[in-house]
Design a protein around this motif. Structure first.
Motif, short mmCIF file in Angstrom:
data_model
loop_
_atom_site.label_atom_id
_atom_site.label_comp_id
_atom_site.label_asym_id
_atom_site.label_seq_id
_atom_site.Cartn_x
_atom_site.Cartn_y
_atom_site.Cartn_z
N SER A 62 30.73 62.62 20.39
CA SER A 62 30.49 62.37 18.97
C SER A 62 29.51 63.40 18.42
O SER A 62 28.83 64.11 19.18
N ASP A 65 26.65 62.85 16.93
CA ASP A 65 25.26 62.56 17.27
C ASP A 65 24.93 62.93 18.71
O ASP A 65 23.83 63.39 19.01
N TYR A 89 27.63 68.55 12.38
CA TYR A 89 28.82 68.02 11.70
C TYR A 89 29.54 69.12 10.92
O TYR A 89 30.75 69.28 11.00
N GLN A 108 40.06 66.48 17.19
CA GLN A 108 39.39 65.20 16.96
C GLN A 108 40.08 64.09 17.76
O GLN A 108 41.30 64.00 17.76
N SER A 167 38.18 57.19 19.21
CA SER A 167 37.82 56.26 20.28
C SER A 167 37.72 54.85 19.69
O SER A 167 36.89 54.59 18.81
N LYS A 178 35.50 55.29 16.59
CA LYS A 178 34.55 56.39 16.52
C LYS A 178 35.27 57.73 16.68
O LYS A 178 36.18 57.86 17.50
N LYS A 179 34.85 58.72 15.87
CA LYS A 179 35.45 60.05 15.94
C LYS A 179 34.70 60.91 16.95
O LYS A 179 33.48 61.09 16.84
N LEU A 180 35.44 61.42 17.92
CA LEU A 180 34.86 62.28 18.94
C LEU A 180 35.51 63.67 18.82
O LEU A 180 36.61 63.81 18.30
N TYR A 181 34.81 64.66 19.37
CA TYR A 181 35.30 66.04 19.25
C TYR A 181 35.32 66.72 20.61
O TYR A 181 34.41 66.57 21.42
#
Length: 206
Positions: free
Chosen positions: A157, A159, A173, A187, A190, A198-201
């Motif tokens: 993520s 963060d 971001y 992207q 999750s 939740k958006k993860l990269y």
């Protein structure tokens, strides 16, 4: 390719034109520096061949005048003068390279090809830098984030990436969005047991 030949020697102008024709290039000629500068203002040229010793405006002044208008176009000086101080003066005014007379076709053609290629590479690099600047993207920061993502096997993520590399959340971001737009990052959604997905990269590898 379009080449501007500036030389007061008619036989040399003819020979250089034939060199260009043989290589499949277009060319235009001027009999002195003043005429050459005027032609340069009227037409786009990929490289300029300019003689040192000419009436009305010599090669040194010609190079100086052209550089006032264009900092990128390669300028190849043709001369019989091998003195270092002359070479230094031309370089100070913005000349790119030198070809000693009598000019030989293979040497001249290879020099022209090299300098046009280098000029094109510089142009592409500068355009790329302008794009990055316009978007407020620092290549150094982009490289740090990209290298971090490349090493990570699992998607992360914003963060988490922010904490691990020590950059502010908004900065990470913004750079991730840029990499996503460029197709270098993908992207991953999750689905959490509680709360919103939740958006993860993750670095994109085909």
């Amino acid at each position: 390719m379009n080449i501007l030949i500036i030389d007061n020697d008619e036989s040399l102008r003819y020979m250089l034109t034939e060199f260009c024709n043989h290589a499949g290039w277009q060319s235009n000629t001027a009999v002195n520096g003043r005429e050459g500068v005027e032609l340069f203002q009227q037409e786009n040229f990929d490289i300029i061949l300019v003689d040192y010793h000419m009436p009305e405006m010599d090669g040194l002044q010609t190079v100086k005048e052209i550089r006032k208008q264009n900092q990128q176009v390669p300028i190849l000086v043709l001369t019989v003068d091998e003195r270092q101080e002359i070479a230094d003066r031309f370089l100070e005014e913005g000349a790119t390279d030198f070809a000693l007379k009598p000019v030989k076709a293979p040497d001249l053609i290879s020099r022209i090809q090299l300098h046009v290629k280098l000029a094109n590479m510089r142009s592409v690099h500068e355009e790329s830098e302008e794009i990055y600047s316009a978007k407020g993207i620092s290549k150094n920061t982009l490289s740090i984030i990209a290298e971090h993502l490349k090493k990570e096997e699992e998607p992360a993520s914003v963060d988490v990436v922010s904490k691990e590399i020590g950059l502010a959340y908004p900065t990470v971001y913004r750079y991730l969005m840029h990499l996503l737009e460029e197709g270098q990052v993908k992207q991953v959604i999750s689905h959490q047991k509680i709360g919103r997905p939740k958006k993860l990269y993750k670095w994109y590898t085909k």
